[in-house]
Design a protein around this motif. Structure first.
Motif, PDB file in Angstrom:
ATOM      1  N   THR A  21       0.867  -1.178   0.000  1.00 49.86           N
ATOM      2  CA  THR A  21       0.000   0.000   0.000  1.00 49.86           C
ATOM      3  C   THR A  21       0.899   1.221   0.000  1.00 49.86           C
ATOM      4  O   THR A  21       1.686   1.417   0.921  1.00 49.86           O
ATOM      5  CB  THR A  21      -0.937  -0.008   1.228  1.00 49.86           C
ATOM      6  OG1 THR A  21      -1.723  -1.203   1.185  1.00 49.86           O
ATOM      7  CG2 THR A  21      -1.861   1.200   1.215  1.00 49.86           C
ATOM      8  N   TYR A  22       0.794   1.994  -1.070  1.00 46.91           N
ATOM      9  CA  TYR A  22       1.557   3.243  -1.137  1.00 46.91           C
ATOM     10  C   TYR A  22       0.851   4.276  -0.260  1.00 46.91           C
ATOM     11  O   TYR A  22      -0.376   4.354  -0.247  1.00 46.91           O
ATOM     12  CB  TYR A  22       1.609   3.761  -2.579  1.00 46.91           C
ATOM     13  CG  TYR A  22       2.483   2.957  -3.516  1.00 46.91           C
ATOM     14  CD1 TYR A  22       3.870   3.030  -3.451  1.00 46.91           C
ATOM     15  CD2 TYR A  22       1.921   2.134  -4.486  1.00 46.91           C
ATOM     16  CE1 TYR A  22       4.677   2.312  -4.336  1.00 46.91           C
ATOM     17  CE2 TYR A  22       2.717   1.413  -5.375  1.00 46.91           C
ATOM     18  CZ  TYR A  22       4.087   1.508  -5.289  1.00 46.91           C
ATOM     19  OH  TYR A  22       4.874   0.805  -6.162  1.00 46.91           O
ATOM     20  N   ALA A  29      -3.910   6.820   0.217  1.00 39.28           N
ATOM     21  CA  ALA A  29      -3.332   5.471   0.202  1.00 39.28           C
ATOM     22  C   ALA A  29      -3.836   4.693  -1.019  1.00 39.28           C
ATOM     23  O   ALA A  29      -5.019   4.749  -1.358  1.00 39.28           O
ATOM     24  CB  ALA A  29      -3.696   4.747   1.480  1.00 39.28           C
ATOM     25  N   VAL A  30      -2.910   4.001  -1.691  1.00 35.43           N
ATOM     26  CA  VAL A  30      -3.266   3.157  -2.850  1.00 35.43           C
ATOM     27  C   VAL A  30      -2.765   1.750  -2.569  1.00 35.43           C
ATOM     28  O   VAL A  30      -1.565   1.543  -2.354  1.00 35.43           O
ATOM     29  CB  VAL A  30      -2.581   3.654  -4.149  1.00 35.43           C
ATOM     30  CG1 VAL A  30      -2.887   2.717  -5.311  1.00 35.43           C
ATOM     31  CG2 VAL A  30      -3.005   5.070  -4.479  1.00 35.43           C
ATOM     32  N   THR A  31      -3.692   0.792  -2.540  1.00 34.99           N
ATOM     33  CA  THR A  31      -3.260  -0.595  -2.378  1.00 34.99           C
ATOM     34  C   THR A  31      -2.932  -1.144  -3.755  1.00 34.99           C
ATOM     35  O   THR A  31      -3.818  -1.428  -4.549  1.00 34.99           O
ATOM     36  CB  THR A  31      -4.350  -1.430  -1.679  1.00 34.99           C
ATOM     37  OG1 THR A  31      -4.567  -0.851  -0.400  1.00 34.99           O
ATOM     38  CG2 THR A  31      -3.901  -2.876  -1.500  1.00 34.99           C
ATOM     39  N   ALA A  32      -1.641  -1.249  -4.022  1.00 37.25           N
ATOM     40  CA  ALA A  32      -1.187  -1.657  -5.353  1.00 37.25           C
ATOM     41  C   ALA A  32      -1.146  -3.178  -5.481  1.00 37.25           C
ATOM     42  O   ALA A  32      -1.360  -3.714  -6.562  1.00 37.25           O
ATOM     43  CB  ALA A  32       0.192  -1.067  -5.632  1.00 37.25           C
ATOM     44  N   LEU A  33      -0.875  -3.865  -4.397  1.00 32.50           N
ATOM     45  CA  LEU A  33      -0.803  -5.334  -4.419  1.00 32.50           C
ATOM     46  C   LEU A  33      -1.442  -5.882  -3.146  1.00 32.50           C
ATOM     47  O   LEU A  33      -1.314  -5.277  -2.083  1.00 32.50           O
ATOM     48  CB  LEU A  33       0.655  -5.816  -4.449  1.00 32.50           C
ATOM     49  CG  LEU A  33       1.512  -5.593  -5.688  1.00 32.50           C
ATOM     50  CD1 LEU A  33       2.925  -6.107  -5.422  1.00 32.50           C
ATOM     51  CD2 LEU A  33       0.917  -6.295  -6.903  1.00 32.50           C
ATOM     52  N   GLY A  53      -1.322  -0.477 -14.351  1.00 28.93           N
ATOM     53  CA  GLY A  53      -1.682  -0.148 -12.974  1.00 28.93           C
ATOM     54  C   GLY A  53      -2.004  -1.355 -12.108  1.00 28.93           C
ATOM     55  O   GLY A  53      -2.393  -1.198 -10.952  1.00 28.93           O
ATOM     56  N   CYS A  54      -1.843  -2.578 -12.634  1.00 28.18           N
ATOM     57  CA  CYS A  54      -2.196  -3.762 -11.842  1.00 28.18           C
ATOM     58  C   CYS A  54      -1.076  -4.150 -10.867  1.00 28.18           C
ATOM     59  O   CYS A  54      -1.233  -5.089 -10.088  1.00 28.18           O
ATOM     60  CB  CYS A  54      -2.580  -4.943 -12.736  1.00 28.18           C
ATOM     61  SG  CYS A  54      -1.187  -5.671 -13.604  1.00 28.18           S
ATOM     62  N   MET A 226      -2.099 -10.737 -14.032  1.00 30.52           N
ATOM     63  CA  MET A 226      -2.545 -10.027 -12.833  1.00 30.52           C
ATOM     64  C   MET A 226      -3.770  -9.174 -13.133  1.00 30.52           C
ATOM     65  O   MET A 226      -3.978  -8.742 -14.263  1.00 30.52           O
ATOM     66  CB  MET A 226      -1.412  -9.138 -12.302  1.00 30.52           C
ATOM     67  CG  MET A 226      -0.223  -9.959 -11.818  1.00 30.52           C
ATOM     68  SD  MET A 226       1.207  -8.949 -11.383  1.00 30.52           S
ATOM     69  CE  MET A 226       0.525  -7.977 -10.037  1.00 30.52           C
ATOM     70  N   SER A 227      -4.583  -8.952 -12.106  1.00 32.89           N
ATOM     71  CA  SER A 227      -5.728  -8.048 -12.221  1.00 32.89           C
ATOM     72  C   SER A 227      -5.489  -6.860 -11.300  1.00 32.89           C
ATOM     73  O   SER A 227      -4.680  -6.933 -10.379  1.00 32.89           O
ATOM     74  CB  SER A 227      -7.016  -8.771 -11.842  1.00 32.89           C
ATOM     75  OG  SER A 227      -6.919  -9.245 -10.514  1.00 32.89           O
ATOM     76  N   ALA A 228      -6.222  -5.773 -11.561  1.00 33.50           N
ATOM     77  CA  ALA A 228      -5.920  -4.508 -10.867  1.00 33.50           C
ATOM     78  C   ALA A 228      -6.862  -4.228  -9.704  1.00 33.50           C
ATOM     79  O   ALA A 228      -7.905  -4.857  -9.564  1.00 33.50           O
ATOM     80  CB  ALA A 228      -5.981  -3.368 -11.868  1.00 33.50           C
ATOM     81  N   ARG A 229      -6.424  -3.268  -8.899  1.00 34.51           N
ATOM     82  CA  ARG A 229      -7.221  -2.664  -7.813  1.00 34.51           C
ATOM     83  C   ARG A 229      -7.841  -3.654  -6.868  1.00 34.51           C
ATOM     84  O   ARG A 229      -9.045  -3.845  -6.930  1.00 34.51           O
ATOM     85  CB  ARG A 229      -8.275  -1.730  -8.409  1.00 34.51           C
ATOM     86  CG  ARG A 229      -7.712  -0.340  -8.655  1.00 34.51           C
ATOM     87  CD  ARG A 229      -8.731   0.559  -9.289  1.00 34.51           C
ATOM     88  NE  ARG A 229      -9.042   0.144 -10.640  1.00 34.51           N
ATOM     89  CZ  ARG A 229      -8.318   0.492 -11.705  1.00 34.51           C
ATOM     90  NH1 ARG A 229      -7.284   1.260 -11.561  1.00 34.51           N
ATOM     91  NH2 ARG A 229      -8.646   0.080 -12.899  1.00 34.51           N
ATOM     92  N   PRO A 230      -7.186  -4.157  -5.923  1.00 33.10           N
ATOM     93  CA  PRO A 230      -5.723  -4.159  -5.823  1.00 33.10           C
ATOM     94  C   PRO A 230      -5.140  -5.239  -6.717  1.00 33.10           C
ATOM     95  O   PRO A 230      -5.853  -6.164  -7.108  1.00 33.10           O
ATOM     96  CB  PRO A 230      -5.488  -4.496  -4.344  1.00 33.10           C
ATOM     97  CG  PRO A 230      -6.644  -5.370  -3.991  1.00 33.10           C
ATOM     98  CD  PRO A 230      -7.813  -4.873  -4.801  1.00 33.10           C
ATOM     99  N   GLY A 231      -3.868  -5.128  -7.031  1.00 30.78           N
ATOM    100  CA  GLY A 231      -3.220  -6.107  -7.890  1.00 30.78           C
ATOM    101  C   GLY A 231      -3.197  -7.494  -7.256  1.00 30.78           C
ATOM    102  O   GLY A 231      -2.740  -7.659  -6.125  1.00 30.78           O
TER     103      GLY A 231
END
Ligand SMILES: Nc1ncnc2c1ncn2[C@@H]1O[C@H](COP(=O)(O)OP(=O)(O)OP(=O)(O)O)[C@@H](O)[C@H]1O
Ligand SMILES: [Mg+2]
Length: 271
Positions: A21-22, A29-33, A53-54, A226-231
């Motif tokens: 999470t960035y 906050a962005v949950t990238a993975l 962006g995934c 992979m799929s996105a949001r979150p990866g």
């Protein structure tokens, strides 16, 4: 032993429960993975594909110890990525070759190994075998270009130099983030064949990020979609095409079928 034969055997990569999470705790906050589990056998070639962006680059950066995960951990062989990076055993390649313009191609290829040797000193420095730069230049098809400056090389040749520089570390893993994305189609296709040739001779565990499904299928033992949001990992495709892979591979029905399968998966995650 051939001058370019790697001394360090390729290592297995184990990714367990990795989340990133960035800006954790902040308003943006962005949950990238989230919850990434992935086992990559030693010497395997694995590609990461998925929509923009995934989290492909994020995952690669965690494996390379360029980014600390918020949860979970990565192990390379028996070591933590940080230990391997300090020892100069992680090779990376990005979209841009990032060569030093004032150094010759040969000096660029030797540069990272030199840095590890000087900085690491002691055990790390002494344990290293001096890379055979001319042999590495031969390996990547740059025979005779060691004395040139980067600006005298084409984009494809600069990426060859960047590959030689990564291999000069004699890394146990090679992590590549869209290394051919800035090249034209023809050069890009040629580079895929070249990379295959090099990898068959100079076996490393490779994690390769690409947007090209064809490139991923052609090169890999396994393709991770992979799929996105979150990866997350959506699906893993085993690519059982025979090796060595050649131009015939790229023209075969089996190859085209597999590209279609991964393409179908990509449409699923894009919905
Ligand atoms: N340094 C950062 N700070 C905040 N958010 C970031 C940062 N780096 C990436 N992200 C976000 O994390 C998510 C995953 O980004 P990442 O770059 O890993 O994706 P990617 O799959 O490599 O995409 P692309 O295919 O476009 O290269 C995206 O939503 C992105 O906006
Ligand atoms: Mg990326």
């Amino acid at each position: 032993m051939d001058a370019t034969t790697p001394v360090h055997p390729p290592a297995r990569i184990a990714v367990a429960g990795v989340g990133v999470t960035y800006g954790l705790g902040g308003p943006d906050a962005v949950t990238a993975l989230a919850g990434i589990d992935l086992d990559i056998a030693d010497g395997a070639f694995v590609s990461l594909v998925g929509p923009s962006g995934c989290g492909k680059s994020t995952l690669l950066r965690v494996i390379a110890d360029l980014l600390a995960p918020s949860t979970g951990r990565v192990t390379i062989g028996d070591a933590a990525p940080a230990d391997l990076r300090r020892a100069g055993r992680i090779g990376v390649m990005f979209q841009q070759p990032a060569l030093m313009p004032w150094l010759t191609v040969a000096d660029n290829v030797a540069l990272l190994d030199d840095l590890v040797r000087t900085k690491g000193g002691g055990a790390t420095g002494r344990a290293r075998t001096t890379p055979d730069v001319p042999a590495l230049l031969d390996l990547v098809g740059l025979t005779g270009f060691g004395g040139k400056r980067p600006h005298q090389l084409s984009g494809g040749m600069q990426q060859r130099a960047a590959l030689a520089r990564a291999l000069a570390l004699d890394p146990t893993v090679l992590l590549m983030d869209e290394p051919f994305a800035a090249l034209d189609e023809i050069t890009r296709e040629r580079m895929a064949f070249e990379l295959m040739r090099v990898w068959q001779q100079y076996r490393k565990t490779v994690v390769f990020v690409t947007h090209s499904l064809g490139e991923a299928v052609f090169l890999s033992d396994r393709v991770v979609l992979m799929s996105a949001r979150p990866g997350r990992i959506h699906r893993v495709y085993d690519i059982d095409l025979p090796r060595p892979r050649t131009r015939e591979t790229r023209l075969s029905d089996a190859y085209l079928h597999l590209v279609g399968e991964v393409g179908r998966g990509l449409y699923e995650v894009m919905e």
